[in-house]
Design an enzyme around this catalytic site. Structure first.
Site, PDB file in Angstrom:
ATOM      1  N   LYS A 182       0.837  -1.204   0.000  1.00 24.85           N
ATOM      2  CA  LYS A 182       0.000   0.000   0.000  1.00 24.85           C
ATOM      3  C   LYS A 182       0.868   1.249   0.000  1.00 24.85           C
ATOM      4  CE  LYS A 182      -1.906   2.719   3.098  1.00 24.85           C
ATOM      5  NZ  LYS A 182      -1.979   4.040   2.471  1.00 24.85           N
ATOM      6  N   GLU A 186      10.327   0.766  10.137  1.00 24.12           N
ATOM      7  CA  GLU A 186      11.350   1.792   9.871  1.00 24.12           C
ATOM      8  C   GLU A 186      10.663   3.124  10.128  1.00 24.12           C
ATOM      9  OE1 GLU A 186      13.144   4.487   8.884  1.00 24.12           O
ATOM     10  OE2 GLU A 186      13.188   4.024   6.742  1.00 24.12           O
ATOM     11  N   CYS A 214      13.434  10.475   6.928  1.00 22.20           N
ATOM     12  CA  CYS A 214      13.425  10.008   8.321  1.00 22.20           C
ATOM     13  C   CYS A 214      14.816  10.084   8.942  1.00 22.20           C
ATOM     14  CB  CYS A 214      12.875   8.596   8.394  1.00 22.20           C
ATOM     15  SG  CYS A 214      13.540   7.515   7.134  1.00 22.20           S
ATOM     16  N   GLU A 267      10.450  15.213  15.694  1.00 23.83           N
ATOM     17  CA  GLU A 267      10.702  15.115  14.262  1.00 23.83           C
ATOM     18  C   GLU A 267       9.799  16.090  13.519  1.00 23.83           C
ATOM     19  OE1 GLU A 267       9.602  11.441  12.214  1.00 23.83           O
ATOM     20  OE2 GLU A 267      11.485  11.567  11.102  1.00 23.83           O
TER      21      GLU A 267
END
Lengths: 482, 302, 302
Positions: free
Chosen positions: A188, A262, A296, A393
């Site tokens: 997906k 991840e 990331c 983040e």
């Protein structure tokens, strides 16, 4: 010496979009065919640089997910798991080659759909995706050499959910090792960037893969959740936020599903006073402004040794001034469009937080287009470890700069985070490099470089940045019972 | 004479009972809760055993965390020697373990086998300490001028729930691979058969294992599972032989901080139950990049 | 005197070769189209030091070169002239006469070009001769042997002495980067030359391979930038040798623009030392004007 010049500015150098083929709307790719579900639910995929609609994408239902998983199961039970590794590998090799052949089309669509500069999709995303397929293709018939004293076996059906920052590359990172090891896949893509995954499905079809080996369902988070929770999915692979990663880990706690995650990061990029300073500046820029900071492993926390702070910041600002922000389709663009309105709002909110926290704010001067979603390369100096912009983040082109005095101090500060995906170290001294890279609690450590990726190089996090590795020999074990 | 002979007779001497305490930070404290439980084997109580509490979990994790960096910094050779030393000390205490395993309900033959296998297992992992890295590391041929390598690093602090049914070998079969790479751990001993675990702690305490590297609690996993699986300073959890519900609860709590959870249903006496993949289960892969300057005997390419 | 003192005073930053090569390559991904391309190509022409430095140079050859310098391609109106011609000292007088009134400078190599192996006395005499013949610019070479011996003071003093002998003429200091062995040394030599008073720093004599490359030039540009940021004083840059295609020249200009800024995009501060570059640029300009790809036979070689 008669010539007198004023400023020399680059003329527009737009990549042609005439070479691509996009449908008005896309169904889901199940059992080797694109299928338009009866429910007819669709959503729009937007070009974030212009706001224009590129195509309509199917909002998959749970029945669509059922069908995709069933197709994957049938393919696994049938041809695919019985096929020898050598033949499996040849399918992947073929896919890698076809992706190389169509590299330009993929690069253009990737930039249109995601907003990333064409230079990056052309030079990074697409070639790396092809390289990843090529690398794992070769493992398919060599798996017994990877795990001494073991007889590795595939797991079954892998449900794979990928993010919007590197849509095609993440699809390749997921599909390549899964197929090489003999599993089948339900993939997906992220809802804002489904197009290259669907184009990859076309390529899989064209390459003649057995039906059902790879299935692609599109849609929002609930589609991903349906895959994760599907009882006939044996393995979940997710790349995305730590928040969602936790939900996934929790939702499969009662099962024996294998899982790799991840997730997010807040990497420390550390520059010592003996570093090659101009190359460090380049690494800082590449670390945080690559792909608009939607990375990331972005080097979002810069630690500068105090004695070179002012000089380095001056150089950094100078370099930021040379970044060209704007049309992702222009070959000269360094920083493209923010992926979505929502992400832009998040970034802007963090910039406000940074200002309120008292950090010194700086943005490169540059003209921004009127339409679309944009953020100038941003720098905060005088940041404290306790500032939110140094802890959370942001996933945008926002760099938080802190200073340090000693090796011990910076090790402590760098590791003082729940994340542990990546880190950067800049010093000319070999023994310091080996100490620093060893001390960093992070899965990938770049010394005197940053943000490099390679199919042979395992990638993945410590701590709340996830578990499992993608890439290299170590990336195989996520898809095997050993 | 007669009187004195009678006095020296065995049956008249009051036996000195051993108090089974827990092992935290290299010391043998009672549970801070001052609670106890009495495991019963074949209708006979094994005695008063510490019933560990939430705070005992906390204290032992603190101890494990403080010991971890230094333990990981030890050379692999040194860790190997220490694991070997544990085996030596265990060998010397075989008789005591034999008695306890039998008290805990094991047949003498099985107990003897379990002890020798435990000793051998420690030696097996002692040998791996300076070898697993060579088996699992890699130099990665990246397509750019960089040296790129991946090595294993210990995950940090591991909480292990040891086997109920295999009280000594099961315990050692988890502890040894976990600490071989530089992790520290807190281990919850078999609830029914905790005596041998505590005696093993005494072996550890006299084997040059630094305090805090291995911590052993006794108590009930049902009571403690939330506390260790939600503890933010635990990096990984190993569960051996727990039921589905308990595993699920632990994994759900573990997801709050993305803990690595490894579930085992292992027949520890099997030869294959000892392998370096158990060491790898509690390691992280770290990949490091560094540029390689491009100058050869025919000059620089710049 | 301790010869390493100068090095310590300069504190030249270390250079990571791989990072420099990556950065240099990045400039080549800039796409220079239409308006910008035409403007850039004309800029390149205006920055060329049209060069002949051969043992077999004759008056005839120098005269042809001077004519070409003033009439690059007469069929195109409004072309700039090159910045200078560059010859040996014995042809300076002739070149000056040929170029009288053209605005084109005469540059002369001097200081025992290309090796630099002679006494300071003879080198200064070489410079004085060229200057007295009317040279506008002097291209000196540094003493690479002394540099490799670590005699940085000597190198510094020699450049300073030549600078003094130049009088009004502008001094270009050739580092001969192909003999320096590493980018660290290129940076150190750049810093020494700038500190000693060079008006320009220049990569190469053209007699040694490799000559100018983008990575080497980038390191030198960064030295110039650091000096400017420290002192506010501009120093010029001249890559020489190996730049024969206009596309590459345009990428150099991008590198100058992004490293130093638009102020350096001026013949006063940036030059190309080249002999065959001009015609390739002319072919590109013609192609931009007419839309047809060009052939070398339609452009006069001298």
């Amino acid at each position: 010496m008669t010539h007198k010049n004023s400023n020399w500015d680059l003329s527009p150098a737009p990549e042609s979009t005439g070479h691509i083929s996009l449908n008005d709307h896309y169904g889901v790719f199940i059992d080797g065919e694109f299928r338009t579900p009866d429910h007819g639910n669709r959503f729009q995929s937007i070009n974030p640089a212009t706001g224009e609609v590129l195509a309509e994408i199917t909002e998959s239902s749970s029945q669509d997910v059922d069908r995709a998983v069933a197709a994957a199961r049938a393919a696994y039970a049938g041809e695919w798991s019985k096929m020898g590794g050598r033949e499996r590998g040849k399918y992947l090799y073929r896919l890698a080659r076809m992706l190389q052949e169509k590299s330009r089309e993929f690069a253009v669509i990737e930039s249109l759909d995601g907003g990333k500069p064409i230079r990056e999709s052309r030079d990074v995303d697409v070639p790396l995706a092809a390289a990843h397929l090529f690398y794992y293709a070769g493992w398919a018939d060599k798996l017994s050499y990877a795990f001494p004293n073991r007889n590795p076996q595939p797991i079954g059906v892998a449900g794979q959910i990928i993010p919007w920052n590197f849509p095609l590359l993440m699809a390749a990172w997921k599909i390549a090792p899964a197929l090489a090891t003999g599993n089948t896949v339900v993939l997906k893509p992220a809802e804002t960037t489904s197009l290259t995954a669907l184009k990859l499905a076309e390529l899989i079809q064209e390459a003649g893969f057995p039906p059902g080996v790879v299935n692609v369902v599109t849609g929002h988070g609930d589609v991903g959740a349906a895959i994760v929770k599907h009882e006939d999915v044996d393995k979940v692979a997710f790349t995305g936020s730590t928040e969602v990663g936790k939900l996934i880990q929790k939702s499969i706690a009662g099962t024996n599903k294998r899982c790799t995650l991840e997730l997010g990061g807040k990497a420390a990029n550390i520059v010592f006073d003996d570093a090659a300073i101009d190359q460090a500046v380049e690494g800082i820029v590449n670390g945080i402004y690559f792909n608009q900071g939607h990375v990331c492993c972005a080097g979002s926390r810069l630690f500068v040794q105090e004695s070179i702070h002012d000089q380095l910041i001056e150089k950094l600002k100078h370099r930021m001034g040379t970044l060209i922000v704007g049309d992702p389709m222009d070959k000269n663009t360094d920083v493209g469009a923010i992926n979505s309105r929502e992400q832009l709002a998040t970034i802007e909110q963090y910039i406000e937080v940074g200002k309120q926290e008292g950090a010194e704010f700086y943005q490169a001067e540059c003209q921004l287009p009127d339409a679309g979603f944009w953020c100038r390369p941003t720098l905060f100096t005088d940041v404290a470890q306790s500032n939110r912009i140094a802890q959370e983040e942001i996933f945008g082109p926002v760099l938080a700069v802190q200073t340090f005095r000693t090796v011990a101090e910076v090790i402590k500060k760098a590791n003082n985070t729940p994340y542990g995906l990546s880190a950067g170290v800049w010093t000319d001294k070999g023994s310091k490099i080996f100490n620093m890279t060893a001390q960093m609690k992070a899965g990938v450590v770049w010394a005197n470089t940053y943000n490099l990726f390679d199919p042979t190089s395992p990638f993945g996090g410590f701590k709340e940045s996830g578990f499992g590795r993608e890439g290299g020999l170590h990336g195989l074990s996520a898809y095997l019972d050993i | 004479m007669t009187e004195s002979n009678e006095n020296s007779g065995k049956s008249d001497r009051l036996e000195v009972l051993k108090t089974y305490k827990m092992y935290i930070d290299g010391k043998f404290p009672r549970t801070e809760s001052a609670r106890y439980y009495q495991p019963v084997v074949n209708g006979t109580s094994l005695g008063n055993v510490c019933l560990a509490s939430r705070k005992d979990v906390r204290n032992s994790v603190v101890a494990a965390r403080s010991a971890q960096a230094a333990w990981a910094r030890r050379t692999a050779y040194n860790r190997a020697q220490i694991l070997y030393r544990i085996a030596e000390m265990l060998e010397g205490r075989s008789q005591q373990f034999l008695d306890e395993l039998i008290r805990q309900g094991m047949e003498a033959d099985s107990a003897e086998t379990q002890i020798t296998q435990s000793i051998d297992r420690l030696i097996y992992y002692a040998g791996w300490c300076d070898k697993y890295q060579q088996v699992f590391s890699s130099v990665n041929p990246v397509a750019s001028s960089h040296f790129n390598f991946s090595t294993l690093e210990p995950v940090g602090v591991v909480f292990a729930v040891a086997s109920r049914d295999c009280p000594l070998l099961g315990l050692i079969s988890l502890i040894a691979p976990v600490i071989a790479s530089g992790n520290t751990c807190v281990v919850l001993a078999s609830e029914n058969s905790p005596l041998s675990a505590i005696t093993f702690a005494e072996v550890l305490a006299t084997s040059d294992v630094p305090g805090g590297v291995v911590n052993i609690l006794t108590g009930r996993v049902e009571e403690l599972s939330e506390h260790f699986s939600r503890h933010l300073d635990v990096n990984a959890i190993a569960c051996d032989g727990l039921g589905v519900d308990l595993n699920t609860t632990i994994k759900e709590f573990a997801s709050e901080t993305i803990k690595r959870v490894k579930i085992y249903h292992q027949e520890w006496s099997a030869e294959a139950a000892a392998n370096p993949y158990l060491i790898q289960d509690f390691c992280e892969v770290k990949t490091t990049w560094h540029p390689i300057e491009q100058i050869t005997e025919s000059g620089a390419s710049y | 005197m301790n010869q390493s003192q100068i090095a310590r005073v300069f504190k030249s930053p270390v250079i990571d070769q791989v990072g420099v090569v990556e950065r240099a390559k990045r400039f080549t991904t800039r796409s220079i189209k239409s308006e910008a391309k035409m403007q850039g190509l004309e800029m390149v022409l205006s920055m060329i030091d049209l060069t002949t430095l051969e043992g077999m140079d004759t008056e005839g050859k120098v005269k042809q070169l001077c004519y070409k310098a003033q009439h690059l391609h007469d069929s195109i109106d409004g072309l700039p002239t090159v910045a200078a011609i560059c010859v040996y000292p014995n042809f300076v007088g002739l070149a000056k006469r040929c170029l009288a009134g053209s605005g084109i400078n005469v540059a002369s190599v001097a200081t025992a070009f290309p090796s630099g192996n002679s006494s300071l006395e003879i080198k200064l005499a070489d410079v004085s001769m060229a200057v007295s013949e009317g040279a506008d610019e002097i291209d000196m070479v540094i003493s690479r042997g002394r540099f490799h011996r670590g005699e940085y003071n000597f190198v510094f003093d020699e450049i300073a002495a030549v600078k003094a002998a130049c009088g009004e003429a502008r001094l270009k200091t050739i580092l001969e980067t192909g003999e320096l062995g590493s980018l660290d040394k290129v940076r150190l030599a750049s810093d020494i030359a700038i500190a000693a008073g060079a008006d320009f720093i220049k990569t190469s004599t053209g007699k040694i391979q490799p000559a100018a490359t983008m990575p080497v030039t980038l390191v030198m540009l960064e030295a110039i930038r650091d000096h400017f940021q420290k002192t506010g004083l501009m120093v010029g840059m001249k890559p020489a040798g190996g730049i024969s295609k206009s596309k590459l020249a345009l990428h150099y200009l991008i590198m100058v623009k992004e490293t130093l800024g638009d102020a350096w995009l001026d013949p006063k501060w940036f030059r190309f030392g080249a002999s065959s570059l001009a015609n390739d640029v002319l072919m590109q300009i013609e192609k931009q004007r007419t839309g047809a790809y060009q052939a070398a036979n339609y452009f006069a070689i001298d």
